[in-house]
Design an enzyme around this catalytic site. Structure first.
Site: not given
Lengths: 102, 102, 207
Positions: C113, C116-118
């Site tokens: 991702c 962000c950090s999905c």
């Protein structure tokens, strides 16, 4: 595309060093921040979209400097104040009060 | 809600912001595919628009979400992996324009 | 010019400062207290969510993968509708559908991702630190093979890398290839081969 239309979080393709592989066990406060976001999300008060916006609105130097859950904390607190869930300025004041008591 | 593009269609990602995204603080289209042509790998159906959700709006009208595939050779100058390597990016319909296959 | 965005209220610190945790912990406590006083959070609600979170580990995802390796009908369901299939394991993905990508003899999938950090948290738990790092997020889409090499993965000739940038509403699970030499193994034994990184695409299982 204009480079000015690129947020500091939009980093795909940027040059960077080796991927750091050390992993840490989450501290209780980190889990708490994660859990607060989840519960607020279930109540319709803090979507993932709002969380991302708040992180993207951090000053670029903070985005780079802060740890992962510090960014979340800043984003959630900002959003809750902005949306009127908690009073304006209350987060900074409460942190200062807790620090003074230490 | 019907999808404008079908699997296999060639699409181009908007280089500049589409009209409905102007002034939005939060967008989900990464900079590195803006202005590039790719191929629709899959149509994922309608989702609420995160650009509105992030600021507390209802995210309507919904936008069809696509998985769009880009050859990494077309994304990066001097990509030195295999020519068949690709990246799939999730993109909403309002960021896509029709394009002709290269 | 005043900045009206979010602010960070802690002190500056180096990441290895031993008091780092306790300072940040004050912020978490301040936020929880304020939300409880506002009547938004009930006392104990956050603690209960932490307990729920602690029960979700990559072992859950490994069971799903092992089932897909041994049950062709389940595998078909998993690839067609990941969210519905993992519901059979009691996992509820919510508003972010699970999308399963299958490694084959000609394609290796890898998830990142960049924005962000999905991550599929209801299935795999909290993402590892490296997945959230600027380095991984920056490089996975530009030089995936170099990143894979750092993780010790070298792909045979003829295998294409398919990177997935989790930019929006989907959450991804890589279905790795079942290792050779595991004929006749039961699900539990197979699940033991499936590490977290195998399900992100930065490792491949081996028997």
């Amino acid at each position: 595309m204009s480079e000015t239309d690129r947020g500091h979080h939009d980093i795909g393709g940027d040059p960077a060093g080796p991927v750091p592989r050390a992993e840490h066990v989450l501290a209780p406060w980190e889990k708490e921040v994660d859990a607060i976001r989840t519960v607020l999300g279930q109540k319709g008060l803090m979507s993932a979209d709002k969380l991302r916006l708040g992180i993207e609105q951090l000053p670029a130097e903070d985005y780079r400097r802060l740890s992962y859950y510090e960014r979340w904390l800043a984003s959630i607190a900002w959003t809750m104040e902005k949306d009127g869930v908690i009073p304006p300025g209350s987060f900074a004041a409460r942190v200062a009060a807790l620090e003074a008591k230490r | 809600m019907s999808a404008r593009y079908a699997p296999g269609a060639t699409v181009r990602v908007a280089r500049d912001r589409p009209a409905i995204s102007l002034g939005r603080q939060h967008i989900r289209t990464p900079h590195y595919v803006r202005g590039l042509a790719g191929t629709v790998a899959e149509v994922m159906g309608p989702f609420r628009n995160p650009e509105g959700l992030a600021v507390g709006e209802d995210g309507l009208p919904e936008q069809v979400l696509y998985r769009v595939r880009f050859p990494l050779r077309s994304v990066w100058d001097q990509y030195d992996g295999d020519p068949s390597d690709t990246v799939d990016v999730e993109l909403y319909e309002h960021w896509l324009e029709p394009a002709h296959a290269a | 010019m005043p900045h009206d965005g979010p602010h960070h209220h802690g002190h500056d610190h180096a990441p290895d400062d031993p008091s780092f945790g306790s300072r940040a912990a004050l912020g978490a406590r301040a936020l929880r207290e304020l939300l409880e006083e506002a009547g938004v959070l009930a006392p104990g609600e956050v603690a209960r969510q932490v307990e729920r979170m602690d029960t979700i580990t990559p072992a859950l995802g490994a069971k799903v993968v092992a089932r897909a390796w041994t049950d062709p009908d389940f595998k078909a369901r998993l690839l067609a509708d990941g969210s519905a299939a993992v519901r059979e394991f009691g996992v509820e993905m919510g508003t972010t559908p699970l999308y399963v990508v299958e490694n084959t003899e000609s394609v290796h999938n890898m998830i990142v991702c960049t924005l962000c950090s999905c991550y599929p948290k209801p299935l795999l738990g909290i993402p590892p630190d490296w997945y959230k790092s600027f380095e991984y997020r920056s490089r996975a889409v530009r030089e995936p093979r170099a990143v894979l090499a750092e993780f010790g993965v070298r792909l045979p000739d003829g295998v294409a890398v398919r990177v997935h940038d989790s930019t929006a509403d989907l959450r991804y699970l890589v279905l790795p290839r079942r290792p050779e030499g595991t004929e006749g193994w039961d699900e539990a034994r197979l699940a033991g081969l499936v590490t977290r990184d195998c399900m992100i695409g930065t490792a491949v299982p081996s028997a």
